[in-house]
Design a protein around this motif. Sequence first.
Motif, PDB file in Angstrom:
ATOM      1  N   GLU A 168      -3.067  -6.109  -8.840  1.00  0.00           N
ATOM      2  CA  GLU A 168      -2.585  -6.272 -10.215  1.00  0.00           C
ATOM      3  C   GLU A 168      -3.609  -6.930 -11.130  1.00  0.00           C
ATOM      4  O   GLU A 168      -3.350  -7.932 -11.784  1.00  0.00           O
ATOM      5  CB  GLU A 168      -1.261  -7.046 -10.236  1.00  0.00           C
ATOM      6  N   ASN A 169      -4.787  -6.340 -11.152  1.00  0.00           N
ATOM      7  CA  ASN A 169      -5.824  -6.718 -12.100  1.00  0.00           C
ATOM      8  C   ASN A 169      -6.270  -5.463 -12.840  1.00  0.00           C
ATOM      9  O   ASN A 169      -5.532  -4.470 -12.889  1.00  0.00           O
ATOM     10  CB  ASN A 169      -6.993  -7.392 -11.367  1.00  0.00           C
TER      11      ASN A 169
ATOM     12  N   LEU B 141     -19.088 -18.581  -0.698  1.00  0.00           N
ATOM     13  CA  LEU B 141     -18.044 -19.418  -0.099  1.00  0.00           C
ATOM     14  C   LEU B 141     -17.754 -18.928   1.314  1.00  0.00           C
ATOM     15  O   LEU B 141     -16.686 -18.408   1.624  1.00  0.00           O
ATOM     16  CB  LEU B 141     -16.777 -19.371  -0.967  1.00  0.00           C
ATOM     17  N   ARG B 142     -18.696 -19.131   2.195  1.00  0.00           N
ATOM     18  CA  ARG B 142     -18.633 -18.553   3.540  1.00  0.00           C
ATOM     19  C   ARG B 142     -17.558 -19.169   4.427  1.00  0.00           C
ATOM     20  O   ARG B 142     -17.267 -18.638   5.496  1.00  0.00           O
ATOM     21  CB  ARG B 142     -20.002 -18.678   4.224  1.00  0.00           C
ATOM     22  N   SER B 143     -16.947 -20.265   3.984  1.00  0.00           N
ATOM     23  CA  SER B 143     -15.873 -20.882   4.766  1.00  0.00           C
ATOM     24  C   SER B 143     -14.502 -20.339   4.389  1.00  0.00           C
ATOM     25  O   SER B 143     -13.495 -20.674   5.029  1.00  0.00           O
ATOM     26  CB  SER B 143     -15.883 -22.404   4.580  1.00  0.00           C
ATOM     27  N   LEU B 144     -14.428 -19.504   3.364  1.00  0.00           N
ATOM     28  CA  LEU B 144     -13.144 -19.001   2.884  1.00  0.00           C
ATOM     29  C   LEU B 144     -12.389 -18.246   3.971  1.00  0.00           C
ATOM     30  O   LEU B 144     -12.940 -17.372   4.636  1.00  0.00           O
ATOM     31  CB  LEU B 144     -13.335 -18.069   1.689  1.00  0.00           C
ATOM     32  N   THR B 145     -11.101 -18.577   4.094  1.00  0.00           N
ATOM     33  CA  THR B 145     -10.203 -17.795   4.950  1.00  0.00           C
ATOM     34  C   THR B 145      -9.173 -17.043   4.118  1.00  0.00           C
ATOM     35  O   THR B 145      -8.627 -16.040   4.575  1.00  0.00           O
ATOM     36  CB  THR B 145      -9.469 -18.699   5.952  1.00  0.00           C
ATOM     37  N   LYS B 146      -8.910 -17.513   2.899  1.00  0.00           N
ATOM     38  CA  LYS B 146      -7.948 -16.842   2.022  1.00  0.00           C
ATOM     39  C   LYS B 146      -8.458 -16.845   0.596  1.00  0.00           C
ATOM     40  O   LYS B 146      -8.762 -17.901   0.043  1.00  0.00           O
ATOM     41  CB  LYS B 146      -6.578 -17.525   2.091  1.00  0.00           C
ATOM     42  N   LEU B 147      -8.554 -15.655  -0.010  1.00  0.00           N
ATOM     43  CA  LEU B 147      -8.952 -15.502  -1.408  1.00  0.00           C
ATOM     44  C   LEU B 147      -7.856 -14.731  -2.119  1.00  0.00           C
ATOM     45  O   LEU B 147      -7.633 -13.551  -1.835  1.00  0.00           O
ATOM     46  CB  LEU B 147     -10.285 -14.764  -1.506  1.00  0.00           C
ATOM     47  N   SER B 148      -7.150 -15.400  -3.002  1.00  0.00           N
ATOM     48  CA  SER B 148      -6.019 -14.797  -3.703  1.00  0.00           C
ATOM     49  C   SER B 148      -6.229 -14.922  -5.206  1.00  0.00           C
ATOM     50  O   SER B 148      -6.097 -15.998  -5.780  1.00  0.00           O
ATOM     51  CB  SER B 148      -4.716 -15.498  -3.285  1.00  0.00           C
ATOM     52  N   LEU B 149      -6.563 -13.787  -5.833  1.00  0.00           N
ATOM     53  CA  LEU B 149      -6.807 -13.736  -7.276  1.00  0.00           C
ATOM     54  C   LEU B 149      -5.925 -12.673  -7.926  1.00  0.00           C
ATOM     55  O   LEU B 149      -6.246 -12.160  -8.993  1.00  0.00           O
ATOM     56  CB  LEU B 149      -8.286 -13.436  -7.551  1.00  0.00           C
ATOM     57  N   GLY B 150      -4.819 -12.338  -7.287  1.00  0.00           N
ATOM     58  CA  GLY B 150      -3.962 -11.273  -7.765  1.00  0.00           C
ATOM     59  C   GLY B 150      -3.210 -11.625  -9.036  1.00  0.00           C
ATOM     60  O   GLY B 150      -3.088 -12.792  -9.423  1.00  0.00           O
ATOM     61  N   ALA B 151      -2.686 -10.564  -9.712  1.00  0.00           N
ATOM     62  CA  ALA B 151      -1.840 -10.718 -10.895  1.00  0.00           C
ATOM     63  C   ALA B 151      -2.532 -11.497 -12.002  1.00  0.00           C
ATOM     64  O   ALA B 151      -1.974 -12.428 -12.591  1.00  0.00           O
ATOM     65  CB  ALA B 151      -0.509 -11.361 -10.518  1.00  0.00           C
TER      66      ALA B 151
ATOM     67  N   SER C 192      -4.174  -3.187  -4.604  1.00  0.00           N
ATOM     68  CA  SER C 192      -3.289  -2.288  -5.336  1.00  0.00           C
ATOM     69  C   SER C 192      -3.236  -2.593  -6.826  1.00  0.00           C
ATOM     70  O   SER C 192      -3.573  -3.696  -7.277  1.00  0.00           O
ATOM     71  CB  SER C 192      -1.885  -2.357  -4.749  1.00  0.00           C
ATOM     72  N   THR C 193      -2.805  -1.587  -7.586  1.00  0.00           N
ATOM     73  CA  THR C 193      -2.557  -1.692  -9.027  1.00  0.00           C
ATOM     74  C   THR C 193      -3.786  -2.202  -9.774  1.00  0.00           C
ATOM     75  O   THR C 193      -3.789  -3.257 -10.411  1.00  0.00           O
ATOM     76  CB  THR C 193      -1.326  -2.582  -9.311  1.00  0.00           C
ATOM     77  N   ASN C 194      -4.852  -1.429  -9.661  1.00  0.00           N
ATOM     78  CA  ASN C 194      -6.080  -1.642 -10.405  1.00  0.00           C
ATOM     79  C   ASN C 194      -6.531  -0.297 -10.966  1.00  0.00           C
ATOM     80  O   ASN C 194      -5.721   0.627 -11.106  1.00  0.00           O
ATOM     81  CB  ASN C 194      -7.148  -2.265  -9.498  1.00  0.00           C
ATOM     82  N   PHE C 195      -7.795  -0.179 -11.291  1.00  0.00           N
ATOM     83  CA  PHE C 195      -8.360   1.082 -11.787  1.00  0.00           C
ATOM     84  C   PHE C 195      -9.501   1.541 -10.883  1.00  0.00           C
ATOM     85  O   PHE C 195     -10.472   2.135 -11.343  1.00  0.00           O
ATOM     86  CB  PHE C 195      -8.850   0.911 -13.232  1.00  0.00           C
TER      87      PHE C 195
END
Length: 346
Positions: free
Chosen positions: A196-197, A162-172, A219-222
């Motif tokens: 938070e994953n 997805l080379r056009s992506l400007t924002k990738l939000s997969l948190g929580a 943040s908040t991963n392993f």
Amino acid sequence: MMVLKILLSLLQFFTLFTTTFTSSEEATALLKWKSTFKNQNNSLLASWKPSSHACNDWYGVTCINGRVNTLNITNASVSATLYDFLFSSLPFLEYLNLIMNNFSGTIPPEIGNLTNIVYLDMNSDQISGTIPSQIGSLVKLQILRIFQKHLNGPIPGEIGQLRSLTKLSLGANSLNGSIPPSLENLNNLFYLFLYENQLSGSVPEEIGYLRSLTELDLSTNFLNGSIPPSLGNLNNLSLLSLYENHLDGSIPPEIGDLTNAKVFYAFSNELFDPIPAEIGKMKSLQNLSLKTNNLFGLIPKTKGNLTEFKLLDLYANQLSGTIPSELGKQKKLNDLFLSVTPRISG
């Protein structure tokens, strides 16, 4: 000349016919999907009916040249799944916003049919399951927000397409596995939020190649291993958040090259070695928290160079020596936490 006029008239007729027909097909697809909603008495979607014009009268539907371009049913109290959403019947859809509803179930692989989609937001629903690999077909996608859900499984490497992506939000979510190195292909990315994953493994060196990044939150991963020196390449970064992981090793001196960073949080890790003096080069830094690590040695005097400092939190480390007098010159410093750090003297 007369023949030309006739041909133009025929062309206009067939164009109008085709546009009307395809709009009708798209409307039928949306009506079929609506028929599967658990709450059929939805007042906001009462306008979705065969007797009205989808492009002009339907709530949340916007068209361009008679084709459905936008579907925005934010906070419309919809209770449904995506299983009956006819993705292939909306080939011109560019904006899909489903946030603040009650969608459940998984993301169907047919989502890959939305090849013109630019904006996809499914925040704050009850979507679960894995991210289908077919997401990699959405090559025009610029913003992808699927956070605060119940997604699990790995982040598919196909997201790197997805080379056009400007924002990738997969948190929580509950995503696990490693961060795919294929993210290095996202050269237009400004925001990367994976907080938070349950992600594990190391922070990929390749993230340091995303020179457009302005905010990076892992943040908040392993996550384990060391902080890659390549992050120092991200000179547009304003936020670097790595806290509550299992990162170890030293803080790379290259971190000082983040001269536009305002926030650097790496607390609650297993970092050791002295704090690098190069942090004093981060002239825009306002908030720095490295608490609850195993850092030792002196507090660098170069922190006195950080004239924008508002918060400095270094407690629960193994720092020694005196508190640099330079910190007393920080006129904007509101919060200084050193009180439970052993072997600090004033």
